[in-house]
Design a protein around this motif. Structure first.
Motif, PDB file in Angstrom:
ATOM      1  N   SER A  59      36.789  54.930  41.250  1.00 46.76           N
ATOM      2  CA  SER A  59      37.878  54.485  42.120  1.00 46.76           C
ATOM      3  C   SER A  59      37.730  53.018  42.492  1.00 46.76           C
ATOM      4  O   SER A  59      38.707  52.263  42.511  1.00 46.76           O
ATOM      5  N   ILE A  60      36.494  52.599  42.805  1.00 46.31           N
ATOM      6  CA  ILE A  60      36.269  51.184  43.152  1.00 46.31           C
ATOM      7  C   ILE A  60      36.459  50.298  41.924  1.00 46.31           C
ATOM      8  O   ILE A  60      37.018  49.197  42.019  1.00 46.31           O
ATOM      9  N   LYS A  61      36.011  50.761  40.775  1.00 45.80           N
ATOM     10  CA  LYS A  61      36.240  49.999  39.538  1.00 45.80           C
ATOM     11  C   LYS A  61      37.741  49.796  39.312  1.00 45.80           C
ATOM     12  O   LYS A  61      38.184  48.693  38.950  1.00 45.80           O
ATOM     13  N   ALA A  62      38.513  50.862  39.539  1.00 44.21           N
ATOM     14  CA  ALA A  62      39.969  50.759  39.368  1.00 44.21           C
ATOM     15  C   ALA A  62      40.564  49.776  40.368  1.00 44.21           C
ATOM     16  O   ALA A  62      41.474  49.007  40.030  1.00 44.21           O
ATOM     17  N   ALA A  63      40.054  49.794  41.600  1.00 45.16           N
ATOM     18  CA  ALA A  63      40.545  48.841  42.605  1.00 45.16           C
ATOM     19  C   ALA A  63      40.261  47.409  42.173  1.00 45.16           C
ATOM     20  O   ALA A  63      41.106  46.515  42.325  1.00 45.16           O
ATOM     21  N   LEU A  64      39.080  47.165  41.639  1.00 47.80           N
ATOM     22  CA  LEU A  64      38.717  45.821  41.186  1.00 47.80           C
ATOM     23  C   LEU A  64      39.587  45.381  40.007  1.00 47.80           C
ATOM     24  O   LEU A  64      39.936  44.205  39.891  1.00 47.80           O
ATOM     25  N   ARG A  65      39.937  46.315  39.138  1.00 48.54           N
ATOM     26  CA  ARG A  65      40.731  45.967  37.951  1.00 48.54           C
ATOM     27  C   ARG A  65      42.219  45.827  38.269  1.00 48.54           C
ATOM     28  O   ARG A  65      42.900  44.968  37.713  1.00 48.54           O
TER      29      ARG A  65
ATOM     30  N   ALA B 160      30.673  44.193  40.700  1.00 46.07           N
ATOM     31  CA  ALA B 160      31.659  43.852  39.677  1.00 46.07           C
ATOM     32  C   ALA B 160      30.988  43.177  38.481  1.00 46.07           C
ATOM     33  O   ALA B 160      31.297  43.490  37.321  1.00 46.07           O
ATOM     34  N   GLN B 161      30.069  42.275  38.753  1.00 42.77           N
ATOM     35  CA  GLN B 161      29.334  41.613  37.679  1.00 42.77           C
ATOM     36  C   GLN B 161      28.504  42.624  36.897  1.00 42.77           C
ATOM     37  O   GLN B 161      28.426  42.568  35.665  1.00 42.77           O
ATOM     38  N   LYS B 162      27.898  43.562  37.618  1.00 41.20           N
ATOM     39  CA  LYS B 162      27.094  44.597  36.966  1.00 41.20           C
ATOM     40  C   LYS B 162      27.957  45.443  36.028  1.00 41.20           C
ATOM     41  O   LYS B 162      27.499  45.872  34.959  1.00 41.20           O
ATOM     42  N   TRP B 163      29.212  45.668  36.420  1.00 42.52           N
ATOM     43  CA  TRP B 163      30.127  46.475  35.612  1.00 42.52           C
ATOM     44  C   TRP B 163      30.914  45.660  34.595  1.00 42.52           C
ATOM     45  O   TRP B 163      31.712  46.201  33.829  1.00 42.52           O
ATOM     46  N   GLY B 164      30.740  44.354  34.584  1.00 46.65           N
ATOM     47  CA  GLY B 164      31.469  43.514  33.648  1.00 46.65           C
ATOM     48  C   GLY B 164      32.927  43.331  34.007  1.00 46.65           C
ATOM     49  O   GLY B 164      33.772  43.152  33.119  1.00 46.65           O
ATOM     50  N   ILE B 165      33.246  43.369  35.302  1.00 46.29           N
ATOM     51  CA  ILE B 165      34.630  43.230  35.775  1.00 46.29           C
ATOM     52  C   ILE B 165      34.779  41.907  36.520  1.00 46.29           C
ATOM     53  O   ILE B 165      33.931  41.548  37.347  1.00 46.29           O
ATOM     54  N   THR B 166      35.846  41.180  36.215  1.00 44.88           N
ATOM     55  CA  THR B 166      36.168  39.976  36.984  1.00 44.88           C
ATOM     56  C   THR B 166      37.013  40.395  38.179  1.00 44.88           C
ATOM     57  O   THR B 166      38.138  40.885  38.004  1.00 44.88           O
ATOM     58  N   PRO B 167      36.498  40.253  39.395  1.00 46.17           N
ATOM     59  CA  PRO B 167      37.246  40.756  40.560  1.00 46.17           C
ATOM     60  C   PRO B 167      38.431  39.861  40.900  1.00 46.17           C
ATOM     61  O   PRO B 167      38.451  38.672  40.568  1.00 46.17           O
ATOM     62  N   PRO B 168      39.421  40.414  41.593  1.00 43.35           N
ATOM     63  CA  PRO B 168      40.525  39.595  42.104  1.00 43.35           C
ATOM     64  C   PRO B 168      40.021  38.786  43.299  1.00 43.35           C
ATOM     65  O   PRO B 168      38.846  38.908  43.685  1.00 43.35           O
ATOM     66  N   PRO B 169      40.838  37.957  43.916  1.00 39.27           N
ATOM     67  CA  PRO B 169      40.405  37.269  45.129  1.00 39.27           C
ATOM     68  C   PRO B 169      39.923  38.272  46.186  1.00 39.27           C
ATOM     69  O   PRO B 169      40.563  39.304  46.414  1.00 39.27           O
ATOM     70  N   LEU B 170      38.782  37.975  46.805  1.00 42.36           N
ATOM     71  CA  LEU B 170      38.214  38.815  47.854  1.00 42.36           C
ATOM     72  C   LEU B 170      38.337  38.071  49.179  1.00 42.36           C
ATOM     73  O   LEU B 170      37.861  36.939  49.306  1.00 42.36           O
ATOM     74  N   VAL B 171      38.963  38.700  50.169  1.00 36.80           N
ATOM     75  CA  VAL B 171      39.242  38.043  51.449  1.00 36.80           C
ATOM     76  C   VAL B 171      38.625  38.861  52.576  1.00 36.80           C
ATOM     77  O   VAL B 171      39.013  40.022  52.792  1.00 36.80           O
ATOM     78  N   ALA B 172      37.663  38.283  53.281  1.00 40.15           N
ATOM     79  CA  ALA B 172      37.036  38.955  54.420  1.00 40.15           C
ATOM     80  C   ALA B 172      37.925  38.793  55.648  1.00 40.15           C
ATOM     81  O   ALA B 172      38.154  37.678  56.114  1.00 40.15           O
ATOM     82  N   ILE B 173      38.431  39.907  56.160  1.00 48.96           N
ATOM     83  CA  ILE B 173      39.330  39.853  57.315  1.00 48.96           C
ATOM     84  C   ILE B 173      38.684  40.394  58.584  1.00 48.96           C
ATOM     85  O   ILE B 173      39.244  40.295  59.668  1.00 48.96           O
ATOM     86  N   GLY B 174      37.486  40.979  58.462  1.00 48.11           N
ATOM     87  CA  GLY B 174      36.817  41.528  59.636  1.00 48.11           C
ATOM     88  C   GLY B 174      37.546  42.735  60.187  1.00 48.11           C
ATOM     89  O   GLY B 174      38.171  43.508  59.474  1.00 48.11           O
ATOM     90  N   THR B 175      37.496  42.894  61.492  1.00 46.42           N
ATOM     91  CA  THR B 175      38.243  43.938  62.183  1.00 46.42           C
ATOM     92  C   THR B 175      38.593  43.424  63.565  1.00 46.42           C
ATOM     93  O   THR B 175      38.245  42.291  63.912  1.00 46.42           O
ATOM     94  N   GLY B 176      39.289  44.238  64.349  1.00 40.69           N
ATOM     95  CA  GLY B 176      39.753  43.765  65.645  1.00 40.69           C
ATOM     96  C   GLY B 176      39.273  44.636  66.789  1.00 40.69           C
ATOM     97  O   GLY B 176      39.122  45.852  66.644  1.00 40.69           O
ATOM     98  N   PHE B 177      39.008  44.017  67.924  1.00 38.09           N
ATOM     99  CA  PHE B 177      38.573  44.724  69.128  1.00 38.09           C
ATOM    100  C   PHE B 177      39.429  44.248  70.302  1.00 38.09           C
ATOM    101  O   PHE B 177      40.020  43.171  70.261  1.00 38.09           O
TER     102      PHE B 177
END
Length: 365
Positions: free
Chosen positions: A144-150, A170-187
Motif C-alpha cells: 500500500s505504501i509502495k502504491a502511495a509513493l508511485r 523508497a530508495q530501498k525499493w527503487g522508487i522515486t518518491p513524489p514531493p514530500l511535505v511535512a505539515i505536522g499536526t495541530g493542537f
C-alpha cells in the motif's frame, strides 16, 4: 476564488477499533481546517456512522456514508483496493485525499491522488522485531505504501523525520518518491483544564514493542523504590501478553479511559511519562504540556524535532537520564509550562498545516 475540489476518506477509520487515536484526531482536524481554506471549493467526505456528530464541517462538505469500509477483513480490503477509487470517481472531484496513507496497489487511481503517511513503523518492525506482526499484514502495508509513493502527486507527512524515512524506504525499493511535505499536526489551548494538581504520575503503556513499556516498568519501579514515592502511578493502556503490573502501592492500570476522564487525569498529574523508540511525530508530550503537565519523554529523532528540548526528554538507554528528567518534570513551574505551551502552539497548529496542504496541491496541479 475556489481552485480545488477534493474527496477526503475517513470511512476506513473508527473510534471503536482504531490503533491510533492520534491519527484519527489528526485526520479529523486536517479535514476541518483544509475544508475552510478559501482555495477549496467542493469537498466530498467518505465517512461511516461512527463519526456522526463528531465533526465540525463547513457547508461546502458533502458527506457520503460507506459503512462497508469500517472494519477489517475482506469487505475492508475490497474497499481499500477497489471501492474507494470508485467512490472518488463518482464524486467528480479533482483530488482524492487518503489520510491514512494506504492506497490501492491493484488499481490506478482515476483522479489525482494525495496521501498522508504518518510513519513507516512496519519497516522498523521488519528490521528490529521480525515475527511480531503477521507477514501477510506487513506485506499488505508495504504494498500500500509502495502504491502511495508511485501514484501520489504529493505526499504529506507529520515531520521531516518521516520525510527522511519515506525517502530511505523508497530508495530501498527503487522508487522515486513524489514531493514530500511535512505539515505536522495541530493542537489547541482548550485542552488545558483548571483543576488542582495531585501527587500523581501518568504513564502511557502499550502492547506494541516499539513503545518500550518494558523499559517504562523497569525504570518506574526502580525510581519509586529509590525515591520512596508515595503518590499514585496511573498506567493507561495495555501490556504485551504475559506482562503484568508490579504489585506496588498506588499503582493502577487503566486499559481504556474515556477521553474526558483521561484529559482530567493528565491535567491533575505532576508528570506524564511517554516511552517510545520510534514515532512519526509523537503527540502525547505536546498534549501534556498544553494540558499543564510536564512531559517526560524518550529523546528520539522525531520528538527532538517536535519538542525542540521543551519538557523533560531522556535517553532510553540510561536510567539516570530518565530519573533526572522525571525529577525535573516534577519541579517544573506553571510559568514555564505556559511559556512552552505558547511556543508549541505557535509551531504546531492547523492553520499552518492547512496552508501547506493547499499550496502543495496547487503546485502539483
Amino acid at each position: 476564488m475556489p481552485q480545488l475540489s477534493l474527496t477526503f476518506s475517513l470511512a476506513e477509520q473508527s473510534f471503536s477499533w482504531t490503533r491510533s487515536i492520534g491519527l484519527l484526531n489528526l485526520s479529523m482536524g486536517m479535514l476541518e481546517h483544509v475544508a475552510r481554506r478559501p482555495e477549496v471549493g467542493k469537498v466530498t467526505l467518505l465517512s461511516n456512522d461512527t463519526f456522526a456528530g463528531a465533526l465540525n464541517l463547513p457547508a461546502n462538505v458533502e458527506t457520503l456514508i460507506h459503512n462497508e469500509a469500517n472494519g477489517r477483513g475482506l469487505s475492508r480490503m475490497f474497499w481499500d483496493q477497489w471501492k474507494v477509487y470508485s467512490a472518488a470517481k463518482d464524486a467528480g472531484n479533482e483530488w482524492l485525499f487518503m489520510p491514512k496513507g494506504f492506497v490501492s496497489f491493484l488499481r490506478k487511481c482515476p483522479v489525482k491522488l494525495t496521501a498522508y503517511v504518518p510513519d513507516v513503523v512496519f519497516d522498523h518492525y521488519e528490521r528490529n522485531y521480525p515475527g511480531k506482526f503477521s507477514k501477510l499484514e506487513v506485506l499488505y502495508l508495504k504494498q500500500s505504501i509502495k502504491a502511495a509513493l508511485r501514484q501520489s502527486k504529493v505526499i504529506f507527512t507529520c515531520s521531516e523525520f518521516t520525510n527522511s524515512e519515506l525517502t530511505r524506504v523508497a530508495q530501498k525499493w527503487g522508487i522515486t518518491p513524489p514531493p514530500l511535505v511535512a505539515i505536522g499536526t495541530g493542537f489547541t489551548r482548550k485542552l488545558k483544564l483548571d483543576v488542582p494538581k495531585d501527587d500523581r504520575i501518568v504513564v502511557l503503556a502499550s502492547p506494541f514493542a516499539h513503545k518500550r513499556t518494558d523499559l517504562a516498568l523497569k525504570y518506574l519501579e526502580r525510581w519509586c523504590k529509590e525515591t520512596s514515592f508515595q503518590g499514585r502511578v496511573d498506567w493507561v493502556g495495555g501490556f504485551e501478553k504475559g506482562v503484568s503490573l508490579p504489585k506496588l502501592p498506588n499503582w493502577q492500570l487503566h486499559q481504556r479511559v474515556p477521553e474526558k476522564e483521561f484529559r482530567e487525569m493528565v491535567a491533575r498529574a505532576r508528570a506524564l511519562v511517554y516511552f517510545t523508540e520510534y514515532e512519526g511525530f509523537g503527540m502525547p508530550p505536546v498534549e501534556a504540556i498544553i494540558a499543564g503537565t510536564c512531559s517526560v519523554y524518550s529523546d528520539i529523532p522525531c520528538t527532538f524535532e517536535v519538542m525542540q528540548g521543551m519538557g523533560a526528554p531522556f535517553k532510553n538507554e540510561s536510567y539516570e537520564s530518565f530519573a533526572q528528567a522525571l525529577e525535573t518534570a516534577m519541579k517544573t513551574s506553571p510559568e514555564q509550562l505556559d511559556a512552552w505551551t505558547n511556543k508549541l502552539l505557535e509551531r504546531h497548529n492547523w492553520d499552518v498545516g492547512a496552508e501547506k496542504i493547499v499550496k502543495a496541491l496547487l503546485a502539483a496541479k
